[in-house]
Design a protein around this motif. Structure first.
Motif, short mmCIF file in Angstrom:
data_model
loop_
_atom_site.label_atom_id
_atom_site.label_comp_id
_atom_site.label_asym_id
_atom_site.label_seq_id
_atom_site.Cartn_x
_atom_site.Cartn_y
_atom_site.Cartn_z
N THR A 84 0.80 -1.23 0.00
CA THR A 84 0.00 0.00 0.00
C THR A 84 0.83 1.27 0.00
O THR A 84 0.29 2.36 -0.22
CB THR A 84 -0.94 0.03 1.22
OG1 THR A 84 -0.15 -0.02 2.42
CG2 THR A 84 -1.89 -1.15 1.20
N LYS A 86 3.16 4.40 -1.03
CA LYS A 86 3.36 5.16 -2.26
C LYS A 86 4.75 5.76 -2.35
O LYS A 86 5.14 6.25 -3.41
CB LYS A 86 2.31 6.26 -2.37
CG LYS A 86 0.89 5.73 -2.56
CD LYS A 86 -0.10 6.85 -2.80
CE LYS A 86 -1.49 6.29 -3.07
NZ LYS A 86 -2.47 7.37 -3.37
N LYS A 114 1.67 -0.19 -5.47
CA LYS A 114 1.15 1.17 -5.31
C LYS A 114 2.27 2.22 -5.26
O LYS A 114 1.98 3.42 -5.17
CB LYS A 114 0.32 1.28 -4.03
CG LYS A 114 -0.88 0.36 -3.99
CD LYS A 114 -1.93 0.75 -5.03
CE LYS A 114 -3.18 -0.12 -4.89
NZ LYS A 114 -4.20 0.22 -5.90
N SER A 135 3.13 1.51 -10.81
CA SER A 135 2.68 2.87 -10.50
C SER A 135 3.81 3.86 -10.33
O SER A 135 3.56 5.04 -10.06
CB SER A 135 1.83 2.84 -9.21
OG SER A 135 0.74 1.95 -9.33
#
Length: 199
Positions: A84, A86, A114, A135
């Protein structure tokens, strides 16, 4: 927490809900329990003579943002699974043994679906695997291998690593290329809009 003498950590430390920063240096007796859950830990610094705890400790830190590793072990594989997060800073400086520099056999695998920002400073790992990095938009890459004695390996390693960042838009790379006939080729990154390259 930071300690320098022989010291055994209490088991409850590995299930703390409020621990944010954990720094363990050489000389600490680190016995990682089967169950580790540090949901608030953001900064983890480990200095170990042997890689006996990296993976098991890391897996229980879902909120990790910065990881610093230093070890004299010559062979280890670390799977960084942060589903999770970033943003992540990963630092692994060069290690020295009694025989000098030894940085063969280490590998880091990124599985971070992520992740949008990566700051990678790694002078140890001989390979970086990327299982899931779709990502990633911003990357700072500082990777130095023994490019003098292993130039072909270094070129291939860098090409593979940068190719895995296929969606990156902002790339700041510090790379060490030897002066020889093996001219390095950088991969094509179709979404790249800003590039800073230092050699």
């Amino acid at each position: 927490m930071c300690a320098e003498d022989n010291f055994k950590l209490p088991p409850m430390l590995f299930t703390s809900k409020i621990l944010v920063v954990l720094k363990l240096v050489l000389g600490i007796f680190l016995e990682v329990p089967a169950s580790v859950w540090l949901p608030s830990l953001k900064i983890l610094h480990l200095e170990r003579e042997k890689e006996d705890s990296f993976q098991s400790l890391f897996l229980g830190c879902p909120a990790l943002e910065e990881m610093y590793l230093w070890t004299l072990d010559t062979k280890w594989v670390l799977n960084i699974f942060v589903p999770t997060r970033k943003s992540l800073t990963f630092i692994c400086p060069r290690k020295y043994s009694r025989d000098g520099i030894d940085d063969q056999g280490c590998k880091v695998v990124f599985n971070t679906p992520k992740l949008e920002e990566l700051d990678l400073i790694d002078y140890v790992s001989e390979d970086h695997g990327v299982e899931n990095l779709p990502s990633l938009l911003t990357a700072m890459v500082n990777v130095l291998l023994d490019s003098i004695t292993r130039p072909n390996n270094y070129h291939g390693h860098i090409y593979k690593l940068l190719s895995s960042m296929k969606n990156v838009k902002f790339l700041d790379a510090f790379l060490s290329f030897p002066t020889d006939d093996n001219t390095p080729v950088l991969p094509t990154l179709h979404n790249l809009s800003h590039l800073t390259l230092t050699t």
